[in-house]
Write an enzyme that holds these catalytic residues in place. Structure first.
Site, PDB file in Angstrom:
ATOM      1  N   ASP B  27      16.407 -28.628 -62.650  1.00 13.33           N
ATOM      2  CA  ASP B  27      15.922 -28.566 -64.037  1.00 13.33           C
ATOM      3  C   ASP B  27      16.336 -29.791 -64.839  1.00 13.33           C
ATOM      4  O   ASP B  27      15.688 -30.152 -65.802  1.00 13.33           O
ATOM      5  CB  ASP B  27      16.484 -27.312 -64.736  1.00 13.33           C
ATOM      6  N   ASP B  28      17.452 -30.386 -64.464  1.00 10.84           N
ATOM      7  CA  ASP B  28      17.904 -31.573 -65.184  1.00 10.84           C
ATOM      8  C   ASP B  28      17.090 -32.808 -64.829  1.00 10.84           C
ATOM      9  O   ASP B  28      17.211 -33.847 -65.456  1.00 10.84           O
ATOM     10  CB  ASP B  28      19.377 -31.895 -64.839  1.00 10.84           C
ATOM     11  N   SER B  31      16.500 -34.928 -58.960  1.00  8.41           N
ATOM     12  CA  SER B  31      15.699 -35.502 -57.878  1.00  8.41           C
ATOM     13  C   SER B  31      14.630 -36.420 -58.457  1.00  8.41           C
ATOM     14  O   SER B  31      14.301 -37.447 -57.882  1.00  8.41           O
ATOM     15  CB  SER B  31      15.051 -34.384 -57.056  1.00  8.41           C
ATOM     16  N   PRO B 105      22.653 -30.596 -54.349  1.00  8.27           N
ATOM     17  CA  PRO B 105      22.200 -29.390 -55.030  1.00  8.27           C
ATOM     18  C   PRO B 105      23.093 -29.099 -56.227  1.00  8.27           C
ATOM     19  O   PRO B 105      24.296 -29.331 -56.177  1.00  8.27           O
ATOM     20  CB  PRO B 105      22.335 -28.304 -53.970  1.00  8.27           C
ATOM     21  N   LYS B 159      15.961 -36.479 -70.085  1.00 10.84           N
ATOM     22  CA  LYS B 159      14.923 -35.798 -70.872  1.00 10.84           C
ATOM     23  C   LYS B 159      14.987 -36.209 -72.337  1.00 10.84           C
ATOM     24  O   LYS B 159      14.692 -35.411 -73.232  1.00 10.84           O
ATOM     25  CB  LYS B 159      15.047 -34.267 -70.753  1.00 10.84           C
ATOM     26  N   LEU B 460      34.530   2.541  -8.089  1.00  7.42           N
ATOM     27  CA  LEU B 460      35.127   3.233  -6.945  1.00  7.42           C
ATOM     28  C   LEU B 460      36.325   2.467  -6.385  1.00  7.42           C
ATOM     29  O   LEU B 460      36.468   1.263  -6.619  1.00  7.42           O
ATOM     30  CB  LEU B 460      34.079   3.367  -5.834  1.00  7.42           C
ATOM     31  N   SER B 533      39.043   5.507 -13.019  1.00  7.32           N
ATOM     32  CA  SER B 533      38.571   6.275 -14.183  1.00  7.32           C
ATOM     33  C   SER B 533      37.165   6.827 -13.976  1.00  7.32           C
ATOM     34  O   SER B 533      36.220   6.378 -14.623  1.00  7.32           O
ATOM     35  CB  SER B 533      38.672   5.452 -15.473  1.00  7.32           C
TER      36      SER B 533
END
Lengths: 300, 622
Positions: B27-28, B31, B105, B159, B460, B533
């Site tokens: 928004d600023d 990029s 970012p 801006k 076994l 077992s």
């Protein structure tokens, strides 16, 4: 950092990355594609480990469709440097007659991506040097220097390991690996200027010369051997061309040029108006996210 | 103002390199700012510009406007969502400089990716939206940049077109920035009013803001001096690896972290404290008389000393070895930090296990306030005390970026859990109070760097259980896994000596084995049990005691005929002769597992393959 030039800074960075890899990773290999970036990478490796021979093998994944001058150059460089070379060919794909004329995207997948994954699995390499640069393509611009791959060789771009300062996390579990990109921060211009500065040998195809070519859809293709398929009405012509990137000859376009010396190439590169990947037909399949998609599937 | 003609080779060779990071949200116009710099300056190639125009038509910018941000947001997910997730690197050069731009970012969720971009930058361009003024993220971005070591800041108050290029708006924000930077008094700072969309003060001074007398952004970046601190620093070289091509050559490879060194200088080895003279220097493989900060070198010494990766060669530096220090961490892992956890600490070329034994406090990333904390979540900053298993050679980060920065690696997931900088050393007398904590199974597992579990081999008599369990244990042990094997030999003859073969005793036998396995799992060990077992109900009870998550059922399914043929102990012959009652497979049933985790038939699979398969499973999902 007090470097004499930006090239010296990039050189020191690449050497540091290579030494870290060799010191920390169990089974390293250098993917050697014979192109100019591979030539620079090999040259840097020779410097990084001197006077020792670089302690890892080179690997070339051969699609069997490379320019013949590339293979000649490869064998010459291997003999000169004494490096061990592993050549990997996807024998199944070869037997099935997979070729770039009939099989399009499947050819790249089978003979390159799949072959690379098979080769890495076969030899169990845990760290793979690649010559990719971040300035080549958008998704590469986001990739880490040490790029983690899971057991399926997949890249997860949304969840990359944080990489701070020059501290690389090289830890991997069984089956996982890292791709390592020592040239991440180099641009095409840097590569050429470094080749010029250091006098690094490169494949003659990079220099302009009269060659037998066909012009097709705005691309200039070299008729490299008798396997070339002409479309109806196509006739080979002579033109002074050179190649900015090298790969499989039916998939690599040349550019008209008079640059037949390294100085001329550097001058031409500085004034270039198109990026080098436009001469790689492979990138255009599937739109702008195609490279990322292939990389996620394991392509370099 | 820079000329955009491409320069000649000679000039290019001498250009310096500036790495800078851009911080701010989409928004600023962050990029857009970089995109515009490249576009204006014709630094993007024609085909990329064409792709940009095509993308802009399809995308959200609308009205035939170019969406410069599309130049930078490279990942499919980013383009779909219109956000920046990860840092993108861009490269351009002018006559004065080569630039590496880390475009980061802005969103709080991706703070760690911002830190990645900032950590290798010398300067930060911080975007401020003129219509909004400073936001909490502005404070956070400056704090993260300062934490990772950036000393030079440029605030682009962007801006300006949306506030009619109003000087008063700019001056109010400029004053706020001055207040913000008071906390970071040692850092340099410039403030420039811009409009990235319209190109004001981006590459050329704008006529629409005559009241601004400073430079446009790009000319400023071309000239700003980011020279690192004094040249008086001592020499430090972390050894990356030892180069030994033959017995006559023994070189130490590394990148000079600080200072410089000449042939003949005496260097000291840390942590051992031995010293020797530099016999020869290679810089990037070429012989040289001297080497300086940032150069990749290979040094040989006059004496043969015990030096390996992780040692530091130093001369007149403040590098020291200690097991105790205070660090400021940026936590990056999804799992929160809790005191007592064990990690690998990687600093320069050293990797040492250690524990964060005390979280001193958290730092609010926006306000800078110190907060008491028991745990620290992802993207939070904290100060903590660290105790290591071995000595680490370091210097405070303010003096030595290389020997003062570290990452934490999770010993089980291998994730990079945090990045940190060393504030200062602690000594034993520094009021060492170990944090109140229970030493839990998780902490023990982390200390051992493994996940505890029980591999329950069932099958076994003569099926190959014990041979296989032994082979698996040998392989795990060789890979540094802490193990214990329970079988008839060490259980029946000791712990269960008083048990016979009645049903009640059989159940008790399995119960005791399961309880012992569970205790050993709690101690962090990988346990292998090898017992016939035969009954599903017994194994189910064992799984309940041990815990389903830790219980791995390995069914050795070798067929009865094969087991009987082998008859290693002559038991089958005796059973057939009715000398042994209730012999499993002959006179008593064997109930095969319904859903074993892994099945091994030793009559069709080799011992090596089977053992590797099990080891792969254990280590693979560790």
């Amino acid at each position: 950092m007090p470097y004499a030039s930006h090239l010296e800074a990039l050189e020191a960075e690449a050497i540091y990355i290579m030494r870290e890899t060799i010191a920390e990773c169990e089974r390293p290999v250098m993917l050697y594609s014979i192109g100019k970036d591979s030539s620079v990478m090999l040259h840097l490796a020779l410097k990084a480990f001197a006077p020792e021979k670089p302690p890892f093998p080179l690997m070339h994944v051969n699609t069997t469709w490379k320019f013949h001058e590339m293979i000649e150059f490869r064998d010459r460089r291997v003999a000169e440097t004494g490096m061990e070379l592993i050549e990997y060919i996807n024998q199944e794909g070869l037997a099935a007659g997979i070729n770039p004329f009939d099989h399009g995207a499947a050819y790249t997948d089978i003979m390159k991506t799949q072959a690379l994954k098979d080769a890495l699995d076969t030899y169990g390499f845990t760290a793979v040097f690649g010559g990719a640069r971040r300035d080549e393509e958008k998704s590469r611009a986001k990739e880490r220097v040490f790029s983690f791959r899971d057991a399926n060789h997949a890249w997860d771009p949304k969840n990359q390991r944080p990489e701070l300062w020059n501290l690389f996390n090289t830890q991997v579990n069984a089956g996982e690996s890292v791709r390592v990109f020592p040239l991440s921060n180099w641009t095409e211009t840097d590569i050429w200027q470094y080749i010029q500065q250091e006098g690094i040998p490169i494949v003659p195809l990079y220099f302009a010369k009269e060659r037998t070519v066909v012009e097709r859809d705005g691309q200039i293709l070299l008729v490299d051997d008798d396997r070339f398929r002409f479309l109806p009405g196509e006739k080979p012509v002579q033109a002074k061309v050179r190649f900015r990137t090298l790969g499989c000859y039916p998939l690599t376009g040349g550019v008209r040029s008079d640059a037949d010396t390294i100085d001329a190439i550097v001058a031409e590169t500085l004034g270039a108006t198109t990026s080098e990947r436009t001469t790689r037909i492979i990138d255009y399949d599937g739109g702008s996210a195609s490279m990322e998609k292939r990389k996620r599937e394991g392509y370099f | 103002m820079a000329s955009w003609q491409h320069s000649t080779n000679v000039e290019r060779e001498q250009r310096s390199l500036l790495r800078f990071v851009t911080c701010g949200s989409v928004d600023d116009g962050k990029s857009t700012l970089i995109g515009h710099m490249l576009y204006d300056a014709k630094l993007i190639f024609a085909d990329q510009a064409q792709a940009l125009e095509l993308d802009s038509q399809a995308g959200s910018a609308g009205e035939g406007k170019l969406d410069y941000a599309l130049l930078l947001d490279g990942l499919a997910a980013e383009r779909e969502q219109g956000i920046t997730i990860d840092v993108a690197y861009r490269y351009f050069s002018t006559e004065q400089r080569s630039f590496i731009v880390a475009d980061c970012p802005g969103h709080e969720e991706y703070t760690r990716n911002m830190a990645v971009g900032a950590s290798n930058s010398e300067l930060a361009v911080i975007l401020v939206d003129a219509t909004k003024g400073l936001l909490s993220q502005t404070y956070r971005h400056v704090r993260i940049c300062a934490l990772v070591g950036i000393r030079h800041y440029v605030f682009a108050v962007n801006k300006m077109d949306l506030v009619d290029y109003d000087q008063a708006v700019f001056e109010k924000i400029e004053a706020d920035i001055a207040t913000l930077m008071e906390e970071h008094a040692s850092l340099s700072c410039a403030v420039i009013p811009t409009s990235a969309r319209e190109g004001d003060n981006v590459t050329a001074t704008s006529a629409r803001m005559p009241w601004y007398t400073g430079e446009a952004l790009l000319p400023y970046l071309e000239q700003v001096d980011v020279g690192t601190s004094s040249g008086e620093q001592g020499f430090t070289l972390p050894v990356q690896r030892v180069c030994r091509p033959d017995p006559s050559f023994r070189g130490y490879e590394g990148t000079v972290a600080t200072g410089s060194i000449r042939v003949g200088d005496t260097v000291r080895v840390l942590p051992s404290g031995t010293s020797s003279k530099v016999a020869s220097v290679l810089v990037a493989g070429e012989p040289a008389d001297a080497a300086t900060q940032g150069q990749a070198v290979t040094l040989t010494l006059a004496d043969e000393l015990d030096i390996s990766r992780g040692c530091v060669l130093e001369r007149e530096s403040a590098a020291q070895a200690s097991t105790l220090f205070v660090t400021t961490l940026l936590w990056m892992d999804d799992a929160p930090l809790v005191a007592g956890k064990n990690y690998l600490f990687k600093l320069a070329t050293q990797t040492v296990p250690g524990t964060i034994y005390e979280i001193t406090h958290k730092v609010d990333a926006t306000t800078g306030k110190r907060l008491a904390a028991k745990s620290v979540a992802k993207n939070e900053i904290c100060s903590c005390r660290v105790s290591l298993g071995r000595q680490l050679v370091f210097e405070p980060f303010a003096q030595n970026r290389t020997l003062g920065s570290l990452i934490l690696i999770d010993r089980i997931t291998n994730a990079t859990a945090a990045a940190g900088t060393i504030t200062h050393k602690l000594s034993r007398s520094d009021n060492l109070t170990y944090h109140q904590m229970d030493v839990t199974r998780q902490l023990r597992e982390e200390a051992l760097g493994q996940r505890a579990r029980t591999l329950w081999f069932t099958g076994l008599s003569g099926s190959g259980k014990s041979t296989l369990a032994n082979a698996v244990e040998q392989r795990l042990h060789a890979q540094g896994v802490h193990t214990m094997l329970l079988d008839g030999d060490n259980v029946r003859l000791g712990l269960n000596r008083n048990l016979g073969f009645t049903e009640a005793d059989r159940i008790e036998n399995i119960r005791r084995i399961a309880e012992v396995a569970k205790l050993m799992n709690d101690a962090g060990l990988v346990v292998l049990t090898s017992f016939i077992s035969p009954f599903a109900s017994d194994r189910r009870r064992a799984a309940e005691i041990i815990g389903q998550d830790s219980f791995v059922e390995v069914y050795v399914s070798t067929p009865l005929e094969v087991c009987e043929q082998r008859d290693v102990k002559g038991l089958y012959a005796k059973a057939r002769a009715c000398e042994i009652p209730n012999f499993t497979g002959i006179s008593s049933p064997y109930e095969p597992p319904e859903r074993p985790d892994i099945v091994i038939d030793t009559s069709t699979e080799s011992l090596e393959d089977a053992a590797e398969r099990i080891v792969g499973m254990v280590l693979g999902d560790a």
